[in-house]
Design a protein around this motif. Structure first.
Motif, PDB file in Angstrom:
ATOM      1  N   GLN A   1       7.490  -3.914 -14.637  1.00 55.19           N
ATOM      2  CA  GLN A   1       6.383  -2.968 -14.757  1.00 55.19           C
ATOM      3  C   GLN A   1       5.714  -2.768 -13.401  1.00 55.19           C
ATOM      4  N   PHE A   2       5.689  -1.532 -12.936  1.00 52.46           N
ATOM      5  CA  PHE A   2       4.985  -1.199 -11.708  1.00 52.46           C
ATOM      6  C   PHE A   2       3.562  -0.801 -12.065  1.00 52.46           C
ATOM      7  N   VAL A   3       2.617  -1.206 -11.227  1.00 52.17           N
ATOM      8  CA  VAL A   3       1.204  -0.910 -11.445  1.00 52.17           C
ATOM      9  C   VAL A   3       0.637  -0.348 -10.150  1.00 52.17           C
ATOM     10  N   ARG A   4      -0.135   0.717 -10.287  1.00 54.38           N
ATOM     11  CA  ARG A   4      -0.788   1.344  -9.142  1.00 54.38           C
ATOM     12  C   ARG A   4      -2.292   1.276  -9.385  1.00 54.38           C
TER      13      ARG A   4
ATOM     14  N   GLU B   1      -8.888   2.035 -11.121  1.00 55.88           N
ATOM     15  CA  GLU B   1      -8.147   2.071 -12.375  1.00 55.88           C
ATOM     16  C   GLU B   1      -6.698   1.674 -12.121  1.00 55.88           C
ATOM     17  N   ALA B   2      -6.198   0.799 -12.982  1.00 53.97           N
ATOM     18  CA  ALA B   2      -4.787   0.414 -12.917  1.00 53.97           C
ATOM     19  C   ALA B   2      -3.981   1.391 -13.758  1.00 53.97           C
ATOM     20  N   GLU B   3      -2.979   1.993 -13.138  1.00 54.07           N
ATOM     21  CA  GLU B   3      -2.090   2.916 -13.839  1.00 54.07           C
ATOM     22  C   GLU B   3      -0.705   2.294 -13.913  1.00 54.07           C
ATOM     23  N   LEU B   4      -0.185   2.146 -15.111  1.00 58.32           N
ATOM     24  CA  LEU B   4       1.162   1.627 -15.306  1.00 58.32           C
ATOM     25  C   LEU B   4       2.132   2.782 -15.138  1.00 58.32           C
ATOM     26  N   PHE B   5       3.221   2.540 -14.454  1.00 58.23           N
ATOM     27  CA  PHE B   5       4.215   3.600 -14.320  1.00 58.23           C
ATOM     28  C   PHE B   5       5.602   3.015 -14.323  1.00 58.23           C
ATOM     29  N   GLY B   6       6.544   3.837 -14.634  1.00 65.63           N
ATOM     30  CA  GLY B   6       7.921   3.392 -14.701  1.00 65.63           C
ATOM     31  C   GLY B   6       8.888   4.549 -14.835  1.00 65.63           C
ATOM     32  N   GLY B   7       8.392   5.767 -14.696  1.00 62.32           N
ATOM     33  CA  GLY B   7       9.275   6.930 -14.741  1.00 62.32           C
ATOM     34  C   GLY B   7      10.299   6.851 -13.629  1.00 62.32           C
ATOM     35  N   ILE B   8      11.452   7.404 -13.851  1.00 63.26           N
ATOM     36  CA  ILE B   8      12.567   7.259 -12.912  1.00 63.26           C
ATOM     37  C   ILE B   8      12.215   7.777 -11.521  1.00 63.26           C
TER      38      ILE B   8
ATOM     39  N   THR C   1       9.233   4.067  -5.439  1.00 55.90           N
ATOM     40  CA  THR C   1       8.603   2.774  -5.228  1.00 55.90           C
ATOM     41  C   THR C   1       9.583   1.752  -4.677  1.00 55.90           C
ATOM     42  N   PHE C   2      10.857   1.869  -4.978  1.00 55.54           N
ATOM     43  CA  PHE C   2      11.833   0.918  -4.450  1.00 55.54           C
ATOM     44  C   PHE C   2      11.874   0.947  -2.927  1.00 55.54           C
ATOM     45  N   ASP C   3      11.466   2.057  -2.333  1.00 57.12           N
ATOM     46  CA  ASP C   3      11.412   2.145  -0.874  1.00 57.12           C
ATOM     47  C   ASP C   3      10.249   1.340  -0.289  1.00 57.12           C
TER      48      ASP C   3
ATOM     49  N   ILE D   1       0.861  -1.186   0.000  1.00 55.91           N
ATOM     50  CA  ILE D   1       0.000   0.000   0.000  1.00 55.91           C
ATOM     51  C   ILE D   1       0.894   1.231   0.000  1.00 55.91           C
ATOM     52  N   ASP D   2       0.579   2.182  -0.870  1.00 56.66           N
ATOM     53  CA  ASP D   2       1.349   3.419  -0.970  1.00 56.66           C
ATOM     54  C   ASP D   2       0.389   4.584  -1.166  1.00 56.66           C
ATOM     55  N   HIS D   3       0.301   5.466  -0.184  1.00 56.84           N
ATOM     56  CA  HIS D   3      -0.548   6.656  -0.263  1.00 56.84           C
ATOM     57  C   HIS D   3      -1.985   6.302  -0.656  1.00 56.84           C
ATOM     58  N   GLY D   4      -2.534   5.267  -0.049  1.00 58.63           N
ATOM     59  CA  GLY D   4      -3.918   4.893  -0.288  1.00 58.63           C
ATOM     60  C   GLY D   4      -4.171   4.146  -1.581  1.00 58.63           C
ATOM     61  N   THR D   5      -3.104   3.726  -2.263  1.00 63.08           N
ATOM     62  CA  THR D   5      -3.246   2.952  -3.489  1.00 63.08           C
ATOM     63  C   THR D   5      -2.585   1.593  -3.313  1.00 63.08           C
ATOM     64  N   VAL D   6      -2.981   0.642  -4.142  1.00 61.65           N
ATOM     65  CA  VAL D   6      -2.392  -0.693  -4.149  1.00 61.65           C
ATOM     66  C   VAL D   6      -1.328  -0.714  -5.245  1.00 61.65           C
ATOM     67  N   VAL D   7      -0.110  -1.130  -4.901  1.00 65.12           N
ATOM     68  CA  VAL D   7       0.987  -1.159  -5.871  1.00 65.12           C
ATOM     69  C   VAL D   7       1.529  -2.577  -5.970  1.00 65.12           C
ATOM     70  N   PHE D   8       1.751  -3.018  -7.215  1.00 65.28           N
ATOM     71  CA  PHE D   8       2.370  -4.321  -7.440  1.00 65.28           C
ATOM     72  C   PHE D   8       3.250  -4.255  -8.675  1.00 65.28           C
ATOM     73  N   ARG D   9       4.041  -5.299  -8.857  1.00 62.34           N
ATOM     74  CA  ARG D   9       4.923  -5.408 -10.022  1.00 62.34           C
ATOM     75  C   ARG D   9       4.469  -6.579 -10.872  1.00 62.34           C
ATOM     76  N   THR D  10       4.679  -6.452 -12.168  1.00 56.37           N
ATOM     77  CA  THR D  10       4.342  -7.541 -13.076  1.00 56.37           C
ATOM     78  C   THR D  10       5.291  -7.515 -14.265  1.00 56.37           C
ATOM     79  N   GLY D  11       5.211  -8.549 -15.065  1.00 55.28           N
ATOM     80  CA  GLY D  11       6.040  -8.654 -16.262  1.00 55.28           C
ATOM     81  C   GLY D  11       5.179  -8.928 -17.477  1.00 55.28           C
ATOM     82  N   PRO D  12       5.820  -9.178 -18.613  1.00 58.49           N
ATOM     83  CA  PRO D  12       5.077  -9.427 -19.844  1.00 58.49           C
ATOM     84  C   PRO D  12       4.129 -10.628 -19.690  1.00 58.49           C
ATOM     85  N   GLY D  13       2.966 -10.514 -20.303  1.00 53.03           N
ATOM     86  CA  GLY D  13       2.012 -11.620 -20.268  1.00 53.03           C
ATOM     87  C   GLY D  13       0.577 -11.134 -20.282  1.00 53.03           C
TER      88      GLY D  13
END
Length: 150
Positions: free
Chosen positions: A121-124, A93-100, A106-108, A47-59
């Motif tokens: 791929q990070f997803v929020r 809504e799922a938002e894809l993100f990956g900006g530096i 997110t690494f924290d 959980i990050d700032h009231g959102t659900v965050v996860f990582r995924t890959g191609p598929g």
């Protein structure tokens, strides 16, 4: 569960209570819709700032999120000592993100997928709705008593 059903021993949870419970677990289920079929994926999340965050890959999951970002997410748990269970559902809504900048932040979050392989791929999930409930797990003999009355 039909929201109109009344269960006197079921506690409806506020958003802050839902977030607190979600912070206590790391695995939930992501529901997406591909074409005319729903699919559910187990994911580990944070959980990050009231959102659900996860990582995924191609598929399938990532392809679906790119074309259909409307999702549902669910996590639950039970306290074995007290017999109290809970369930939280997030729609949004799922938002894809990956900006530096956002990725470095997110690494924290200490988000490490269980399955090996690239998960770059990070997803929020930004909630439009978050609902939860908490209740005492019914004694199994209750169900047998109710069935014998029918």
């Amino acid at each position: 569960m039909d929201e109109k059903q009344h269960h006197p021993n079921t506690e409806r949870l506020e958003t802050d209570q839902c977030l607190e419970l979600l912070r206590a677990v790391s695995v939930g289920h992501l529901a997406v819709s591909t074409g005319d079929r729903p699919q559910i994926f187990p994911i580990n999340f944070t959980i990050d700032h009231g959102t659900v965050v996860f990582r995924t890959g191609p598929g399938t999951k990532l392809d679906t999120l790119r074309s259909q970002p409307h999702v549902a997410f669910e996590a639950d748990g039970v306290n074995q000592e007290t017999g109290v269970a809970w369930s939280v559902m997030v729609q949004g809504e799922a938002e894809l993100f990956g900006g530096i900048e956002e990725t470095l932040d997110t690494f924290d979050l200490m988000l490490f997928p269980w399955e090996s392989g690239p998960k770059e791929q990070f997803v929020r999930i930004v909630p439009s709705s978050m609902t939860g409930r908490r209740f005492k797990v019914a004694d199994p003999t209750t169900w047998w008593k109710n069935m014998s009355k029918e």
